[in-house]
Scaffold this motif. Structure first.
Motif: not given
Ligand code: ADP
Length: 334
Positions: A1-28
């Motif tokens: 397994m090529k672990t060097d290609t790991d994609l990881e999200l660390i507490s990713v948040t997306k706000r559009y003005g007052a809308t929280v579209a993505v709320n502190a998402v973490s995932h490997r």
């Protein structure tokens, strides 16, 4: 397994003005695997994908690829490539020039870039159509051009935003098999956004099911389907009943519920509907406690003891097939 290609999200948040579209998402994400980002419209799937691609800025948190923080890099320098839903091919460029376009932008000479584009067209089985213009192609062919155009940048991760939604049902099933095969041949990660649970089950090694800007459940496709953790997951994945019993709420697959005589079942019920589905018959019954439960019976089994609406029956199942649900009313959640 090529672990060097790991994609990881660390507490990713997306706000559009007052809308929280993505709320502190973490995932490997698992390396070299097919992941489907699944969920109802508006749950934050596309925003997540666009942040990974770099087409949308990250409000908070970071995105790592192979341990490198790519959160603030321009799309072309991330090691990712995006295949769009609206194929957005250049109408005035031939198929091969569409595929070679990004190499042209990078200043590659016409010889090498056409050679690489031809390799990509071979990969997606379009060699014969290299000189056609986009409007001379079917929807499925345009799709494969878009795929070749994304893959020519040799991404570590291919991002696909509802790639099959514009195709008719027959072509959609064929294309999804092609996508799956391509991912396995290339051995890179595909992250595919869809709102269709059947599509996600058919394609994904791993399903990341989102709801209201967070991940509701993530895991191998079979686990998410068979062992839903919340009522939302059970209902969204389908094929399940959600039953309230004295000791809590449970999910049970409709094909794990059987019928017996009224006095012998775990719950007493009266049949309210019978639907013939070819290989199966879906029998819906209302329990004494006013819960609707569906039993999905193999057609042969049903016709051995046919029932009619109004019949009183007992509902049976193996206890091991019950999955306790954490609901919002349940303080054990999280
Ligand atoms: P999905 O892909 O799951 O349908 P999206 O990521 O597109 O969800 O959207 C998540 C939420 O963010 C929705 O409430 C949507 O209306 C909002 N949203 C998405 N894009 C924008 C934008 N460019 N500006 C403002 N709000 C947006």
């Amino acid at each position: 397994m090529k672990t060097d290609t790991d994609l990881e999200l660390i507490s990713v948040t997306k706000r559009y003005g007052a809308t929280v579209a993505v709320n502190a998402v973490s995932h490997r994400f698992r390396p070299a695997s097919y992941t489907c980002l699944l969920g109802p419209s508006g749950c934050g799937k596309s925003s997540t994908l666009r942040m990974i691609a770099g087409h949308e800025s990250v409000s908070d948190g970071s995105i790592l690829l192979g341990g490198r923080d790519i959160s603030h890099l321009p799309p072309a320098r991330r090691g990712t490539a995006m295949m769009f839903q609206s194929y957005a091919l250049f109408p005035h460029l031939s198929v091969i020039d569409n595929v070679a376009f990004s190499l042209k932008m990078k200043g590659e000479d016409v010889g090498p870039r056409r050679r690489k584009a031809a390799e990509m067209l071979e990969l997606v089985d379009l060699t014969q159509l290299s000189d056609r213009m986009p409007d001379q192609l079917s929807g499925g062919q345009q799709q494969r051009v878009a795929l070749a155009r994304a893959l020519i940048t040799r991404p570590q991760v291919l991002l696909l935003d509802e790639p099959l939604s514009a195709l008719d049902p027959f072509l959609r099933i064929r294309m999804r098999a092609e996508l799956r095969k391509l991912q396995q041949e290339l051995g890179i990660s595909f992250v595919h956004v869809t709102h269709g649970q059947d599509e996600a089950l058919a394609l994904a090694d791993e399903i990341v099911l989102m709801n209201n800007a967070v991940i509701e459940q993530a895991g191998p496709a079979r686990d998410v389907f068979n062992a839903p953790k919340t009522e939302f997951v059970a209902r969204f994945m389908g094929g399940h009943n959600v039953i309230a019993l004295p000791d809590g709420h449970f999910a049970i697959r409709a094909d794990a519920v059987g019928l017996t005589s009224p006095d012998a079942g775990r719950l007493q019920a009266a049949i309210t509907g019978i639907e013939y589905q070819g290989t199966h018959v879906a029998v819906t019954a209302r329990t004494v406690g006013d819960q609707d439960v569906t039993a999905l019976l193999a057609d042969r089994l049903f016709y051995q003891h046919p029932h009619n609406p109004g019949d009183r029956v007992g509902l049976i199942w193996d206890q091991e097939n019950l999955h306790q649900l954490a609901t919002d009313h349940n303080p054990t959640r999280r």
